[in-house]
Design a protein around this motif. Structure first.
Motif, PDB file in Angstrom:
ATOM      1  N   ARG A   5       0.848  -1.205   0.000  1.00 13.05           N
ATOM      2  CA  ARG A   5       0.000   0.000   0.000  1.00 13.05           C
ATOM      3  C   ARG A   5       0.871   1.238   0.000  1.00 13.05           C
ATOM      4  NH1 ARG A   5      -4.903   1.601   4.026  1.00 13.05           N
ATOM      5  NH2 ARG A   5      -4.771   3.842   3.683  1.00 13.05           N
ATOM      6  N   TRP A   6       0.588   2.136  -0.919  1.00 16.43           N
ATOM      7  CA  TRP A   6       1.170   3.464  -0.950  1.00 16.43           C
ATOM      8  C   TRP A   6       0.021   4.449  -0.823  1.00 16.43           C
ATOM      9  CZ3 TRP A   6       5.311   3.831  -5.383  1.00 16.43           C
ATOM     10  CH2 TRP A   6       6.338   2.917  -5.142  1.00 16.43           C
ATOM     11  N   ASP A   7       0.233   5.493  -0.069  1.00 18.42           N
ATOM     12  CA  ASP A   7      -0.803   6.500   0.129  1.00 18.42           C
ATOM     13  C   ASP A   7      -0.379   7.822  -0.482  1.00 18.42           C
ATOM     14  OD1 ASP A   7      -2.692   4.997   1.787  1.00 18.42           O
ATOM     15  OD2 ASP A   7      -1.099   5.017   3.286  1.00 18.42           O
ATOM     16  N   VAL A   8      -1.342   8.508  -1.072  1.00 14.17           N
ATOM     17  CA  VAL A   8      -1.124   9.857  -1.593  1.00 14.17           C
ATOM     18  C   VAL A   8      -2.058  10.784  -0.830  1.00 14.17           C
ATOM     19  CG1 VAL A   8      -1.275  11.391  -3.587  1.00 14.17           C
ATOM     20  CG2 VAL A   8      -0.468   9.040  -3.885  1.00 14.17           C
ATOM     21  N   GLU A  22      -0.267  20.310  -3.246  1.00 11.25           N
ATOM     22  CA  GLU A  22       0.910  19.464  -3.072  1.00 11.25           C
ATOM     23  C   GLU A  22       0.411  18.041  -2.878  1.00 11.25           C
ATOM     24  OE1 GLU A  22       4.862  18.698  -0.313  1.00 11.25           O
ATOM     25  OE2 GLU A  22       3.411  20.210   0.318  1.00 11.25           O
ATOM     26  N   ALA A  23       0.876  17.131  -3.728  1.00  6.78           N
ATOM     27  CA  ALA A  23       0.529  15.711  -3.631  1.00  6.78           C
ATOM     28  C   ALA A  23       1.743  14.985  -3.067  1.00  6.78           C
ATOM     29  CB  ALA A  23       0.154  15.152  -4.996  1.00  6.78           C
ATOM     30  N   ARG A  24       1.556  14.332  -1.924  1.00 10.71           N
ATOM     31  CA  ARG A  24       2.652  13.624  -1.261  1.00 10.71           C
ATOM     32  C   ARG A  24       2.397  12.125  -1.311  1.00 10.71           C
ATOM     33  NH1 ARG A  24       3.000  17.139   4.304  1.00 10.71           N
ATOM     34  NH2 ARG A  24       3.366  19.166   3.309  1.00 10.71           N
ATOM     35  N   LEU A  25       3.415  11.396  -1.768  1.00 13.23           N
ATOM     36  CA  LEU A  25       3.354   9.934  -1.844  1.00 13.23           C
ATOM     37  C   LEU A  25       4.127   9.353  -0.676  1.00 13.23           C
ATOM     38  CD1 LEU A  25       2.767   7.236  -3.359  1.00 13.23           C
ATOM     39  CD2 LEU A  25       4.933   7.617  -4.559  1.00 13.23           C
ATOM     40  N   SER A  28       6.429   2.589   2.443  1.00 14.35           N
ATOM     41  CA  SER A  28       7.266   2.088   3.530  1.00 14.35           C
ATOM     42  C   SER A  28       8.732   1.946   3.109  1.00 14.35           C
ATOM     43  CB  SER A  28       6.739   0.732   4.004  1.00 14.35           C
ATOM     44  OG  SER A  28       6.761  -0.189   2.924  1.00 14.35           O
ATOM     45  N   ARG A  29       9.016   2.107   1.829  1.00 13.86           N
ATOM     46  CA  ARG A  29      10.367   1.836   1.329  1.00 13.86           C
ATOM     47  C   ARG A  29      11.234   3.063   1.118  1.00 13.86           C
ATOM     48  NH1 ARG A  29      10.049  -3.364  -2.544  1.00 13.86           N
ATOM     49  NH2 ARG A  29       8.838  -4.616  -1.106  1.00 13.86           N
ATOM     50  N   ARG A  30      10.661   4.256   1.142  1.00  9.68           N
ATOM     51  CA  ARG A  30      11.463   5.453   0.882  1.00  9.68           C
ATOM     52  C   ARG A  30      10.820   6.654   1.549  1.00  9.68           C
ATOM     53  NH1 ARG A  30      13.070   6.066  -3.977  1.00  9.68           N
ATOM     54  NH2 ARG A  30      12.422   4.127  -4.849  1.00  9.68           N
ATOM     55  N   ASP A  31      11.601   7.711   1.609  1.00  4.63           N
ATOM     56  CA  ASP A  31      11.036   8.973   2.071  1.00  4.63           C
ATOM     57  C   ASP A  31       9.957   9.393   1.088  1.00  4.63           C
ATOM     58  OD1 ASP A  31      12.838   9.061   4.176  1.00  4.63           O
ATOM     59  OD2 ASP A  31      14.305  10.230   3.049  1.00  4.63           O
ATOM     60  N   HIS A  32       9.072  10.209   1.533  1.00  4.67           N
ATOM     61  CA  HIS A  32       7.976  10.583   0.646  1.00  4.67           C
ATOM     62  C   HIS A  32       8.477  11.429  -0.526  1.00  4.67           C
ATOM     63  CE1 HIS A  32       7.927  14.459   2.862  1.00  4.67           C
ATOM     64  NE2 HIS A  32       7.376  14.934   1.774  1.00  4.67           N
TER      65      HIS A  32
END
Length: 83
Positions: A5-8, A22-25, A28-32
């Protein structure tokens, strides 16, 4: 089967006829990562419909975010190809 799961999240602000998004992704694997977009009220517009500004600014922020994510993916591919 694996599910990830990735959240925006989209953050909107409006001032003096300009809407900023501003759209932020988050994953769990990287900084947003984030992308930005703006929409401006045209002097020829007879009505100020905030929802249209939100839609345009958000769409532009999501496109920017997608382009940034593609650049990250291409960089990851290039790094793996060097091995």
């Amino acid at each position: 089967m694996t599910t990830t799961r990735w959240d925006v999240q989209v953050f909107l602000s409006e001032q003096d006829g300009t809407t900023h998004a501003e759209a932020r992704l988050f994953s769990s694997r990287r900084d947003h990562l984030s992308g930005t977009g703006t929409a401006r009220l045209s002097p020829e517009d007879h009505m100020d419909v905030a929802e249209i500004g939100y839609e345009l600014a958000t769409a532009r922020a999501l496109v920017d975010l997608g382009e940034r994510l593609q650049r990250v993916a291409h960089g990851d591919i290039e790094a793996l190809a060097q091995f």
